[in-house]
Write an enzyme that holds these catalytic residues in place. Structure first.
Site, PDB file in Angstrom:
ATOM      1  N   CYS A  76      34.090  43.645  37.226  1.00 38.26           N
ATOM      2  CA  CYS A  76      34.958  43.780  38.370  1.00 38.26           C
ATOM      3  C   CYS A  76      36.562  43.784  37.584  1.00 38.26           C
ATOM      4  CB  CYS A  76      34.940  43.013  39.663  1.00 38.26           C
ATOM      5  SG  CYS A  76      36.506  42.828  40.551  1.00 38.26           S
ATOM      6  N   GLY A  77      37.029  45.168  37.784  1.00 38.49           N
ATOM      7  CA  GLY A  77      38.604  45.022  37.007  1.00 38.49           C
ATOM      8  C   GLY A  77      39.516  44.165  37.695  1.00 38.49           C
ATOM      9  N   HIS A  78      39.451  44.077  39.045  1.00 47.63           N
ATOM     10  CA  HIS A  78      40.456  42.913  39.701  1.00 47.63           C
ATOM     11  C   HIS A  78      40.067  41.756  39.056  1.00 47.63           C
ATOM     12  CE1 HIS A  78      41.761  46.235  41.962  1.00 47.63           C
ATOM     13  NE2 HIS A  78      40.723  46.329  42.881  1.00 47.63           N
ATOM     14  N   CYS A  79      38.877  41.507  38.931  1.00 47.79           N
ATOM     15  CA  CYS A  79      38.495  39.897  38.356  1.00 47.79           C
ATOM     16  C   CYS A  79      38.942  39.836  36.919  1.00 47.79           C
ATOM     17  CB  CYS A  79      37.062  39.554  38.600  1.00 47.79           C
ATOM     18  SG  CYS A  79      36.443  39.918  40.032  1.00 47.79           S
TER      19      CYS A  79
END
Length: 558
Positions: A76-79
């Site tokens: 996950c890029g946001h993570c």
């Protein structure tokens, strides 16, 4: 050389085979070791963040009074963007000997924990208190290190400072640009408890609480009241507690957010590291947020939920343009909302300040100054503007991003008030952006639509039109670009099917609002201006099934 390489491999073949067997044994031993570690309840740390799994989760809850846990996915890029801020927050809390710790769970590997806590998007943060795993609290703060620390600190200690005398209270008020104090006859009553709930959530505002009779008298109060003290605009605004309705936490939060804002805000665009997971979950078929991450001032501006924003675009290096702020500010007072100004005299307990009266009327418009040569330069394309267009005015309706413009800019107080009221009354139509159509817009397999050409193409009664609404900066749009091109190539010879796309950051439509990217809409042939939103998998074969079935996906056999 090629021959020499082949010969060398032939010589080394048996030896390499032996190494592979040894490596297999080592890998098996390492795997067994890792499994033993996972089965253990030992808690390891990475950058002061507890690494949690189903075998050590209960231990972590029992050892820490407050435990904020991030459920994440490695892909996950946001993570990934949150990770440095999360580690920094964990370090700050540990260094100050806070009773709170931060942990993380790989929800893709620890599926039992993910199921137990209902994890459906990433990252999801939950706060566990006193070992209770049945009712964790959803994280509602900012997704940066300071926001995380403040949010956790509010829950680790009292959310409001107890004020007991006039000197302490006066010092408390003067210590910050703005503070909220709840004056309650009974600090254990429902109204006081509701106030403390609000204080726990609004970490960007300092809260105090008081019940001493001398403080009620000192501030001219006779009943339970929440007071907002500021060093700007109105110095004190009172929000009396309705004896019949009590204190509504959502309403108080909104009132405090609205009146914590300056009457005229100045736009800055120092971007937050990560958008809030509440608005940007990461998961299957995730749309991008409707716009890039918000500016630093947006935490105040957008959380107040004021439905319209009136913007003055100017060049702050120009004294002539700077002078336009006077009329702009004068117009702002009439649209503040909630507070009614007494006619001729102050209300009781007002100390010369505006007081709330019933019925309340909502804040309608927030006034914002945008420097086109400074922080505001980046937002100009959103309005289809350049710095040369300043000075100019725009009003934005926030629920659909519709933009309104005067026929001829007039910066006087009366003209601004008249214009805003005309928009609120529905007498002025929005100004819709449209790029110019490319010369070859209809010669490519993917037809390129703009605001000016959309109607004639999408609502052509002889065509079934499948449109992708995208943003150039959106990674999800970029990821499906090849599939969309392949789909268009497949149907380029079909007279009844059109595959098209429109850049929604440069084009707007009167009756269609795009809330996320990419958004896919299907416009079937025939009368009636019908529209079907496509919400399934984004691959060529599924797209084709959808088109061949007339805008719906066929039911799969059981």
């Amino acid at each position: 050389l090629v021959w020499l390489l082949v010969l060398s491999l032939a010589w080394l073949g048996p030896a390499l085979g032996g190494e592979e067997k040894e490596e297999e044994v080592i890998e098996e031993e390492e795997k067994e070791k890792e499994e033993d570690e996972v089965l253990s309840d030992e808690i390891k740390e990475e950058d002061n963040v507890l690494v949690l799994h189903e075998h050590n989760f209960a231990r972590a809850l029992s050892e820490h009074q407050l435990l904020l846990v991030e459920f994440y996915a490695p892909w996950c890029g946001h993570c990934q963007r949150l990770a440095p801020a999360y580690a920094q927050a964990a370090t700050e809390l540990r260094n100050e000997s806070s009773p709170a710790r931060l942990g993380k769970v790989d929800a893709t590997a620890q599926t039992a924990l993910a199921t137990e806590f209902g994890i459906t998007s990433y990252p999801t943060l939950k706060l566990f208190r006193d070992g209770n795993r049945t009712h964790p609290l959803e994280y509602t703060g900012r997704m940066d290190s300071r926001g995380i620390v403040l949010w956790v600190q509010r829950r680790a200690g009292p959310s409001a400072t107890l004020l007991q005398d006039t000197d302490t209270t006066a010092a408390f008020i003067s210590s910050q640009d703005r503070v909220a104090i709840g004056f309650f006859k009974d600090l254990k009553g429902e109204a006081a408890q509701a106030f403390l709930e609000v204080a726990a959530e609004m970490v960007d505002l300092t809260f105090g609480v008081a019940e001493a009779a001398e403080l009620f008298q000192a501030y001219g109060l006779s009943a339970d009241t929440v007071c907002l003290f500021k060093k700007f605009d109105e110095k004190q605004t009172n929000f009396p507690v309705d004896p019949a309705r009590g204190l509504d936490t959502a309403e108080l939060t909104r009132l405090l957010r609205v009146h914590s804002l300056q009457l005229v805000m100045e736009f800055t665009n120092e971007v937050q590291p990560v958008p809030s997971p509440a608005t940007v979950p990461c998961g299957p078929r995730l749309p991008c947020p409707h716009s890039p991450p918000p500016p630093q001032t947006s935490n105040q501006i957008f959380s107040a939920k004021i439905p319209h924003h009136m913007l003055l675009f100017l060049d702050k290096s120009s004294p002539e343009q700077l002078s336009l702020r006077d009329g702009f500010r004068a117009a702002a007072g009439g649209f503040r909302g909630e507070v009614r100004w007494p006619q001729g005299r102050d209300m009781d307990g007002g100390f010369g300040t505006p007081q709330v009266q019933c019925p309340l009327f909502p804040a309608q418009v927030l006034f914002v100054v945008v420097d086109v040569t400074g922080h505001g330069a980046d937002v100009l394309p959103f309005f289809g503007m350049t710095a040369a267009d300043a000075p100019t005015l725009r009003l934005v309706r926030m629920k659909n991003n519709r933009k309104y413009q005067m026929e001829q800019d007039n910066f006087s107080e009366s003209a601004i008030r008249t214009f805003i009221q005309a928009v609120l009354d529905g007498k002025i139509k929005p100004r819709l952006l449209s790029a110019e159509p490319p010369e070859d817009w209809d010669t490519r397999p993917v037809k390129v639509l703009v605001g000016k050409t959309f109607e004639q193409v999408a609502f052509d009664e002889t065509k079934n039109v499948f449109v992708k609404f995208y943003a150039p900066w959106c990674p999800h749009c970029q990821a499906m670009e090849a599939a969309w091109e392949e789909l268009a190539e497949r149907y380029k010879d079909r007279e009844d099917i059109v595959i098209a796309e429109m850049d929604s950051t440069a084009n707007e439509l009167e009756n269609i609002t795009i809330h996320g990217y990419p958004t896919l809409h299907y416009f079937p042939a025939g009368p009636g201006r019908k529209m079907v939103e496509y919400k399934s998998a984004r691959d060529v074969e599924t797209f084709s099934k959808f088109l061949e079935n007339g805008g719906t996906l066929p039911e799969e056999p059981p």
